[in-house]
Design an enzyme around this catalytic site. Structure first.
Site: not given
Ligand code: UD1
Length: 428
Positions: A22-23, A96, A332, A402, A310, A125-129, A120
């Site tokens: 899925k991912n 997301r 995580i 899902r 996961d 789970r921000p998107v700043d990165l 969520c």
């Molecule tokens: C993806 C997977 C999810 C898995 C996760 C970690 C998908 C669709 N989902 O989620 O199933 O649990 O990887 O292996 O592929 N973070 C920030 N800022 C950002 C992005 C992330 O602070 O812009 C933080 C998150 O809050 C978290 C950490 O980084 O604490 C890791 O998250 P990330 O690796 O980005 O996970 P996802 O891509 O959301």
């Protein structure tokens, strides 16, 4: 709303074919926006999340055609033209990963308006990165009223992207944008999950020049256009690990096929430590457990190749019946222990404090009504139900749909007493 009823106690014997990941599939689908040619994805999982992203892509201009190919389910995606570069809140909020269409839209049209995904259930789970990566590629970003307004009037420009923490989604997003940027991009502190390799392989088949995916440094030489390709989605390592844990919980012998054991080595090490027999083979692995009680083991979740977050909920379910106390640390995501109180309803003895859960093994679990709270949490309740006495009823199973394809079918083919009850109210 559908529910799943399980009568615990049946051993599992047989074979479970693992579906496409899925991912990975959802990021590969987003990659189809990068070319006007057709991208053919084989070994596609048929899940609520992939259907959902298909709907969003159709809104943006993609033709999405699902079919049954010689080697299983396929999806053909073709975006001759982007008809809208807007991803609205009602679509992004539900999943997301939809946010990852932003980069490809920018690469193709130079501008886009995409809703912020919002919080969520497993933390902020921000998107700043993601935004930091796009800014490093020359994108101007404004945030208004819950939307990202992004513009790259002169096109995307390659550049260095140095992530302060490794993020799966942000690394993929950076790759999806940088492949069509002018010049070179180097991503440092990139996520190293196998899905990075799958995405890079697919992009390279489409004409991109990506190297180093799967390591902490990814190099991308921008190209001016991409073309169509055919790509087989990698096997789902989380589904693989989940069924390995189901077999360990229920006892018996299950062969997991069409997958790879090396993707879940950290889990397999823990299973062996706990007393489960694991035998890797060419096409996957066999998991076997006979009678003896499992030993409690400690687990810390970590980025790949560490123990996957996961699989944390499912592993906790297994530990509820182990001999001794298991300490499980979630590193995580914050707030990812919502399954603990539900497992306690089945008789588990769990104490959560911050990012740490202490699970003291009990002699038996007893079936009860429980509620799914998120995707992986819900499958942990199914796993617990396989070993609980009597009937466990898992409510709100849309979470399961899902991410797990034909779960009841796959488990009942191995002898589990599990059935879906369609419609009706749940316990809310
Ligand atoms: C993806 C997977 C999810 C898995 C996760 C970690 C998908 C669709 N989902 O989620 O199933 O649990 O990887 O292996 O592929 N973070 C920030 N800022 C950002 C992005 C992330 O602070 O812009 C933080 C998150 O809050 C978290 C950490 O980084 O604490 C890791 O998250 P990330 O690796 O980005 O996970 P996802 O891509 O959301």
């Amino acid at each position: 709303m559908d529910r799943i009823a399980i009568i615990g106690g049946a051993r599992l014997e047989g074979e479970i074919p693992i579906s496409g990941a899925k991912n990975s599939a959802i990021k590969l689908m987003a990659a189809s926006l990068l070319t006007e040619d057709a991208l053919r994805l084989t070994n596609m999982p048929r899940l609520a999340d992939t259907r959902f992203l298909g709907k969003l892509l159709e809104r943006l201009g993609t033709e999405v055609v699902e079919s049954e190919g010689a080697d299983g389910p396929e999806t053909l995606l073709r975006t001759r033209e982007i008809v809208s570069a807007i991803a609205p809140y009602d679509l992004v909020r539900q999943m997301r990963a939809s946010f990852n269409v932003l980069g490809p839209l920018l690469a193709r049209t130079g501008q886009a308006k995409v809703s912020l995904p919002g919080g969520c259930t497993i933390g902020a789970r921000p998107v700043d990165l993601h935004l930091q990566a796009l800014e490093a590629l020359g994108v101007q970003i404004d945030l208004h009223e819950g939307y990202v307004y992004a513009q790259a009037p002169r096109g995307l420009q390659g550049g260095p992207i140095d992530f302060p923490i490794a993020s799966v989604g942000a690394t993929e997003h950076a790759m999806l944008a940088a492949v069509l940027a002018q010049g070179d991009t180097v991503i440092t502190n990139a996520a190293r999950e196998p899905e990075m390799i799958d995405l890079a392989d697919c992009l390279n088949k489409m004409g991109a020049k990506v190297s180093g995916a799967g390591t902490a440094t990814i190099h991308i030489e921008g190209v001016s256009r991409l073309h169509g390709a055919t790509h087989a989605v990698m096997p789902d390592r989380i589904e693989t690990g989940t069924y390995a844990l189901a077999a360990a919980m229920a006892g018996g012998e299950v062969r997991l096929t069409r997958t790879r054991s090396d993707f879940i080595q950290a889990l397999l090490d823990k299973l062996s430590e706990a007393g489960v027999e694991v035998t890797p083979h060419n096409d996957g692995l066999t998991v076997k457990r006979n009678g003896a009680r499992l030993r409690a083991v400690e687990v810390d979740t970590a980025a790949y190749p560490g123990f996957a977050t996961d699989l944390q909920a499912q592993f906790m379910a297994l530990m509820t019946l182990a001999d001794g106390e298991s300490v499980i640390r979630e590193t995580i995501f914050e707030n990812r222990f919502m399954h603990a109180p539900e497992l306690s309803r089945l008789g588990a003895d769990i104490t959560v404090s911050g990012g740490e859960a202490r699970v003291r093994g009990v002699d038996a679990l007893e079936g009860a009504q429980v509620m799914a709270t998120d995707l992986r949490a819900s499958v942990s309740l199914v796993i617990a139900g396989l070993a609980a006495r009597g009937e466990t009823m898992v409510n709100r199973v849309y979470h399961l749909d899902r991410g797990f394809e034909r779960l009841e079918e796959k488990l009942s083919a191995c002898g589990a007493q599990i059935r879906r009850i369609s419609g009706g109210g749940d316990e809310e």
